[in-house]
Design a protein around this motif. Structure first.
Motif, PDB file in Angstrom:
ATOM      1  N   ILE A  13       0.840  -1.193   0.000  1.00  0.00           N
ATOM      2  CA  ILE A  13       0.000   0.000   0.000  1.00  0.00           C
ATOM      3  C   ILE A  13       0.879   1.248   0.000  1.00  0.00           C
ATOM      4  N   ASP A  14       0.261   2.395  -0.208  1.00  0.00           N
ATOM      5  CA  ASP A  14       0.996   3.661  -0.188  1.00  0.00           C
ATOM      6  C   ASP A  14       1.659   3.855   1.167  1.00  0.00           C
ATOM      7  N   GLY A  15       2.927   4.270   1.145  1.00  0.00           N
ATOM      8  CA  GLY A  15       3.647   4.531   2.377  1.00  0.00           C
ATOM      9  C   GLY A  15       4.236   3.312   3.047  1.00  0.00           C
ATOM     10  N   SER A  16       4.215   2.172   2.380  1.00  0.00           N
ATOM     11  CA  SER A  16       4.710   0.933   2.998  1.00  0.00           C
ATOM     12  C   SER A  16       6.233   0.859   3.049  1.00  0.00           C
ATOM     13  N   GLY A  17       6.904   1.699   2.281  1.00  0.00           N
ATOM     14  CA  GLY A  17       8.364   1.665   2.237  1.00  0.00           C
ATOM     15  C   GLY A  17       8.922   0.801   1.136  1.00  0.00           C
ATOM     16  N   LYS A  18       8.077   0.340   0.230  1.00  0.00           N
ATOM     17  CA  LYS A  18       8.538  -0.559  -0.827  1.00  0.00           C
ATOM     18  C   LYS A  18       9.543   0.101  -1.764  1.00  0.00           C
ATOM     19  N   SER A  19       9.378   1.384  -2.051  1.00  0.00           N
ATOM     20  CA  SER A  19      10.322   2.063  -2.950  1.00  0.00           C
ATOM     21  C   SER A  19      11.706   2.131  -2.325  1.00  0.00           C
ATOM     22  N   THR A  20      11.756   2.415  -1.033  1.00  0.00           N
ATOM     23  CA  THR A  20      13.034   2.429  -0.325  1.00  0.00           C
ATOM     24  C   THR A  20      13.674   1.054  -0.347  1.00  0.00           C
ATOM     25  N   GLN A  21      12.889   0.018  -0.090  1.00  0.00           N
ATOM     26  CA  GLN A  21      13.436  -1.331  -0.066  1.00  0.00           C
ATOM     27  C   GLN A  21      13.870  -1.795  -1.457  1.00  0.00           C
ATOM     28  N   ALA A  22      13.161  -1.385  -2.491  1.00  0.00           N
ATOM     29  CA  ALA A  22      13.580  -1.718  -3.853  1.00  0.00           C
ATOM     30  C   ALA A  22      14.942  -1.108  -4.156  1.00  0.00           C
ATOM     31  N   ARG A  23      15.122   0.144  -3.753  1.00  0.00           N
ATOM     32  CA  ARG A  23      16.412   0.820  -3.983  1.00  0.00           C
ATOM     33  C   ARG A  23      17.529   0.166  -3.180  1.00  0.00           C
ATOM     34  N   ASP A 137       4.220  -5.404   3.855  1.00  0.00           N
ATOM     35  CA  ASP A 137       2.928  -5.261   4.524  1.00  0.00           C
ATOM     36  C   ASP A 137       3.021  -4.237   5.646  1.00  0.00           C
ATOM     37  N   MET A 138       1.988  -3.382   5.742  1.00  0.00           N
ATOM     38  CA  MET A 138       2.012  -2.306   6.740  1.00  0.00           C
ATOM     39  C   MET A 138       0.597  -1.942   7.149  1.00  0.00           C
ATOM     40  N   ASP A 139       0.461  -1.437   8.384  1.00  0.00           N
ATOM     41  CA  ASP A 139      -0.813  -0.926   8.852  1.00  0.00           C
ATOM     42  C   ASP A 139      -1.289   0.192   7.918  1.00  0.00           C
ATOM     43  N   PRO A 140      -2.531   0.129   7.425  1.00  0.00           N
ATOM     44  CA  PRO A 140      -2.991   1.115   6.440  1.00  0.00           C
ATOM     45  C   PRO A 140      -2.972   2.549   6.929  1.00  0.00           C
ATOM     46  N   ASP A 141      -3.344   2.786   8.194  1.00  0.00           N
ATOM     47  CA  ASP A 141      -3.354   4.155   8.696  1.00  0.00           C
ATOM     48  C   ASP A 141      -1.944   4.723   8.784  1.00  0.00           C
ATOM     49  N   ALA A 142      -0.997   3.905   9.242  1.00  0.00           N
ATOM     50  CA  ALA A 142       0.395   4.350   9.326  1.00  0.00           C
ATOM     51  C   ALA A 142       0.958   4.613   7.937  1.00  0.00           C
ATOM     52  N   GLY A 143       0.632   3.743   7.000  1.00  0.00           N
ATOM     53  CA  GLY A 143       1.118   3.927   5.641  1.00  0.00           C
ATOM     54  C   GLY A 143       0.561   5.177   4.993  1.00  0.00           C
ATOM     55  N   LEU A 144      -0.742   5.426   5.191  1.00  0.00           N
ATOM     56  CA  LEU A 144      -1.357   6.607   4.590  1.00  0.00           C
ATOM     57  C   LEU A 144      -0.767   7.883   5.168  1.00  0.00           C
ATOM     58  N   ALA A 145      -0.557   7.909   6.495  1.00  0.00           N
ATOM     59  CA  ALA A 145       0.040   9.092   7.126  1.00  0.00           C
ATOM     60  C   ALA A 145       1.430   9.349   6.561  1.00  0.00           C
TER      61      ALA A 145
END
Length: 208
Positions: A13-23, A137-145
């Motif tokens: 989901i948005d804000g999960s950190g996937k882009s950082t982990q991909a890099r 995987d991440m909590d949706p509220d934390a990811g959205l924030a």
């Protein structure tokens, strides 16, 4: 593996950190001597990057889910033809920040149930899945924030709010249950280094 190379996608989901982990994974693989290409969706080729601007910027209601689906599929086809398949044929490791699973979630869940149409278009025009998908995987509220705190111009999907985030998270987890051989779930609620270590462990196993 796909062709001679290895095709890896990151999802979440948005804000999960996937882009950082991909890099981080791309950097680690390069240090280990692998030939790596880091790419993203929508985007990853000149034509697909033009479509990215159309779908990620502007009013949330700018496009219907059906129109978005056609735009994303067009971008993915160009990305596949011009970037992904040539890199795999050259024996490279391709790391892609989002692929078809994101379309299954965002467009497939956003307006009613378009999953059948998403999958039909994928089978017709794309016909390829990653060899390995790392689902952060991440909590949706934390990811959205976190996503809304980034700022920038590409906040169109974040503006749909927490309900979509929650439905997408569950949808990603359901995809992982349906495709356990391809999709590995990574707990994204930990610090960046801990997540990166698990990502590396999964990747090392995939590389044999």
């Amino acid at each position: 593996m796909s062709g001679q190379g290895l095709f890896v996608s990151f999802e979440g989901i948005d804000g999960s950190g996937k882009s950082t982990q991909a890099r981080l994974l791309s950097d680690a693989l390069k240090r280990a001597g692998h030939d790596v290409i880091l790419t993203r969706e929508p985007g990853g080729s000149p034509g697909a990057e033009e479509i990215r601007k159309l779908v990620l910027e502007g009013d949330p209601d700018r496009w219907s889910a059906e129109t978005e689906l056609l735009l994303f599929t067009a971008a993915r086809r160009d990305h596949l033809e011009r970037t992904i398949r040539p890199a795999l044929a050259a024996g490279q490791v391709v790391i892609c920040d989002r692929f078809a699973d994101s379309t299954r979630m965002y467009q497939g869940l956003r307006s009613g149930d378009l999953r059948g149409l998403v999958d039909a278009l994928h089978d017709l025009m794309i016909g390829q899945e990653p060899d390995l998908t790392l689902l952060i995987d991440m909590d949706p509220d934390a990811g959205l924030a976190r996503a809304l705190g980034r700022g920038g111009n590409e906040e169109r999907f974040e503006s749909f709010g927490g309900d979509l985030q929650r439905r997408m998270r569950q949808g990603f987890l359901d995809l992982a249950t349906a495709a356990p051989d391809r999709i590995q779930i990574i707990d994204g609620m930990r610090d960046v280094d801990a997540v990166a270590r698990e990502v590396w462990s999964v990747m090392a196993e995939a590389l044999g």
